[in-house]
Design a protein around this motif. Structure first.
Motif, mmCIF file in Angstrom:
data_model
loop_
_atom_site.group_PDB
_atom_site.id
_atom_site.type_symbol
_atom_site.label_atom_id
_atom_site.label_comp_id
_atom_site.label_asym_id
_atom_site.label_seq_id
_atom_site.Cartn_x
_atom_site.Cartn_y
_atom_site.Cartn_z
ATOM 1 N N VAL A 234 3.367 -4.278 11.324
ATOM 2 C CA VAL A 234 3.901 -3.222 12.187
ATOM 3 C C VAL A 234 4.610 -2.211 11.301
ATOM 4 N N TYR A 235 4.329 -0.938 11.526
ATOM 5 C CA TYR A 235 4.884 0.111 10.680
ATOM 6 C C TYR A 235 6.148 0.709 11.303
ATOM 7 N N PRO A 236 7.321 0.513 10.688
ATOM 8 C CA PRO A 236 8.563 1.112 11.187
ATOM 9 C C PRO A 236 8.679 2.564 10.735
ATOM 10 N N PRO B 217 -5.955 5.265 19.965
ATOM 11 C CA PRO B 217 -7.056 4.357 20.289
ATOM 12 C C PRO B 217 -6.516 3.020 20.796
ATOM 13 N N ILE B 218 -7.108 2.518 21.854
ATOM 14 C CA ILE B 218 -6.569 1.318 22.492
ATOM 15 C C ILE B 218 -6.608 0.109 21.562
ATOM 16 N N GLN B 219 -7.608 0.068 20.674
ATOM 17 C CA GLN B 219 -7.664 -1.074 19.762
ATOM 18 C C GLN B 219 -6.520 -1.054 18.760
ATOM 19 N N HIS B 220 -6.060 0.157 18.393
ATOM 20 C CA HIS B 220 -4.912 0.263 17.489
ATOM 21 C C HIS B 220 -3.634 -0.193 18.198
ATOM 22 N N VAL B 221 -3.514 0.204 19.446
ATOM 23 C CA VAL B 221 -2.335 -0.186 20.221
ATOM 24 C C VAL B 221 -2.298 -1.699 20.394
ATOM 25 N N GLY C 254 0.809 -1.212 0.000
ATOM 26 C CA GLY C 254 0.000 0.000 0.000
ATOM 27 C C GLY C 254 0.841 1.260 0.000
ATOM 28 N N GLY C 255 2.042 1.175 -0.559
ATOM 29 C CA GLY C 255 2.920 2.333 -0.596
ATOM 30 C C GLY C 255 3.649 2.611 0.700
ATOM 31 N N GLU C 256 3.481 1.751 1.701
ATOM 32 C CA GLU C 256 4.128 1.945 2.998
ATOM 33 C C GLU C 256 5.065 0.779 3.300
ATOM 34 N N LEU D 82 -8.129 -4.186 7.662
ATOM 35 C CA LEU D 82 -8.202 -2.743 7.456
ATOM 36 C C LEU D 82 -6.949 -2.036 7.956
ATOM 37 N N ARG D 83 -5.851 -2.778 8.142
ATOM 38 C CA ARG D 83 -4.644 -2.196 8.697
ATOM 39 C C ARG D 83 -4.018 -1.192 7.743
ATOM 40 N N THR D 84 -3.955 0.050 8.182
ATOM 41 C CA THR D 84 -3.287 1.108 7.431
ATOM 42 C C THR D 84 -2.417 1.867 8.421
ATOM 43 N N ARG D 85 -1.641 2.775 7.903
ATOM 44 C CA ARG D 85 -0.810 3.579 8.798
ATOM 45 C C ARG D 85 -1.674 4.382 9.752
ATOM 46 N N GLY D 86 -2.856 4.765 9.294
ATOM 47 C CA GLY D 86 -3.749 5.536 10.146
ATOM 48 C C GLY D 86 -4.347 4.727 11.280
ATOM 49 N N SER D 87 -4.305 3.383 11.178
ATOM 50 C CA SER D 87 -4.839 2.547 12.239
ATOM 51 C C SER D 87 -3.715 1.941 13.075
ATOM 52 N N SER D 88 -2.557 2.600 13.048
ATOM 53 C CA SER D 88 -1.423 2.180 13.870
ATOM 54 C C SER D 88 -1.046 3.325 14.795
ATOM 55 N N ALA D 89 -0.556 2.976 15.968
ATOM 56 C CA ALA D 89 -0.097 3.997 16.911
ATOM 57 C C ALA D 89 1.373 4.325 16.721
ATOM 58 N N ALA D 90 2.008 3.762 15.698
ATOM 59 C CA ALA D 90 3.450 3.931 15.508
ATOM 60 C C ALA D 90 3.838 5.401 15.370
#
Length: 293
Positions: A141-143, A235-239, A124-126, A258-266
């Protein structure tokens, strides 16, 4: 009877409840293996933990040291300055930063040690890591920020030092994957080696870590990821999805597709820690060699 007596002896010797529970689990798992193989007729360590006073509750305080964002940043800075009396000092320093950065993403030390270079992909470009977690379940996991910079610098220096870059994965003709974090001869770093490295980094961390250096261990960074993320409004669900907590398995199941960078707490944690690791500085537009999805 022998197992119960052993637990009482541990208690008398000052072993904490969590320590006794962990040791009992280890012995029970070993006997479970022997039982499966038909070596023993039963598992003497399969005891009722509640009756033994070893069942932990959600209200039990965690013994893990609580690291602040500033202390995590101090660990990254310390790793960048880590002295090493060989001509490969730059390689080892960059690897140390990469180790701290990966642990600061909330990964378990076993997950960091088990990562292959092919687990770093683009989707997805990430750039993301496909982390093999407990039960064989992989999570994304997004580094970002310091972690992305650290991996970029480490892999580039590793390729330069070895003189060969790992080929990108393309279909079935790909070469066997190598560890994401490797020893000088290309072997896989052990969990014990990563633990020892982190303790050394903490001991040289300066005033910011003076009071906690002897209590810093890999799980403390995982713990820090969760607390820093929640303190900064993630959001705790993202964490939970980031760190692979099994207690929110249902939420994780619905979020996985639905995992995107926006749904990560990284990004939240990266912003809180701030800064870039020393030896990883370089071309801000550079990217680590990755395997396309």
């Amino acid at each position: 009877t022998h197992v119960t007596s052993w637990l009482h002896a541990l208690d008398a010797a000052g072993a904490q409840k969590r320590t006794r529970a962990r040791m009992l689990s280890t012995v029970s798992a070993f006997y479970g293996h022997l039982l499966d193989d038909g070596v023993v007729a039963g598992n003497p360590a399969a005891l009722n933990r509640r009756r033994l006073g070893l069942s932990g509750g959600s209200r039990d305080p965690s013994p893990t040291v609580r690291l602040t964002a500033a202390q995590v940043a101090a660990l990254l800075d310390s790793a960048a300055r880590l002295p090493h009396p060989t001509r490969h000092r730059e390689l080892y320093a960059r690897r140390a930063v990469a180790v701290v950065a990966l642990l600061a993403l909330g990964l378990r030390v076993s997950e960091v040690a088990g990562l292959d270079r092919d687990d770093l992909v683009v989707s997805g470009g990430e750039r993301l890591l496909r982390v093999p977690g407990k039960g064989g379940v992989r999570r994304e996991v997004y580094p970002t920020g310091h972690a992305a910079d650290a991996l970029t610098a480490y892999l580039a220096e590793r390729d330069r030092t070895s003189g060969t870059a790992a080929p990108a994965r393309r279909g079935r003709g790909a070469a066997p994957s190598s560890p994401l974090l490797a020893t000088r001869d290309g072997g896989r770093c052990s969990r014990f080696a990563l633990y020892t490295l982190l303790r050394r980094v903490a001991e040289l961390g300066g005033p910011e870590l003076d009071d906690v250096a002897d209590r810093v261990h890999p799980h403390a960074l995982r713990h820090a990821y969760v607390t820093i993320a929640l303190e900064n409004g993630a959001p705790i669900q993202h964490v939970a999805a980031d760190v692979g907590h099994a207690t929110v398995a249902t939420t994780q199941h619905y979020d996985r597709g639905l995992r995107t960078r926006g749904s990560s707490a990284a990004d939240v944690v990266a912003d809180a820690i701030g800064g870039s690791p020393g030896p990883a500085d370089g071309d801000p537009g550079s990217t680590p060699p990755v395997a396309p999805d």
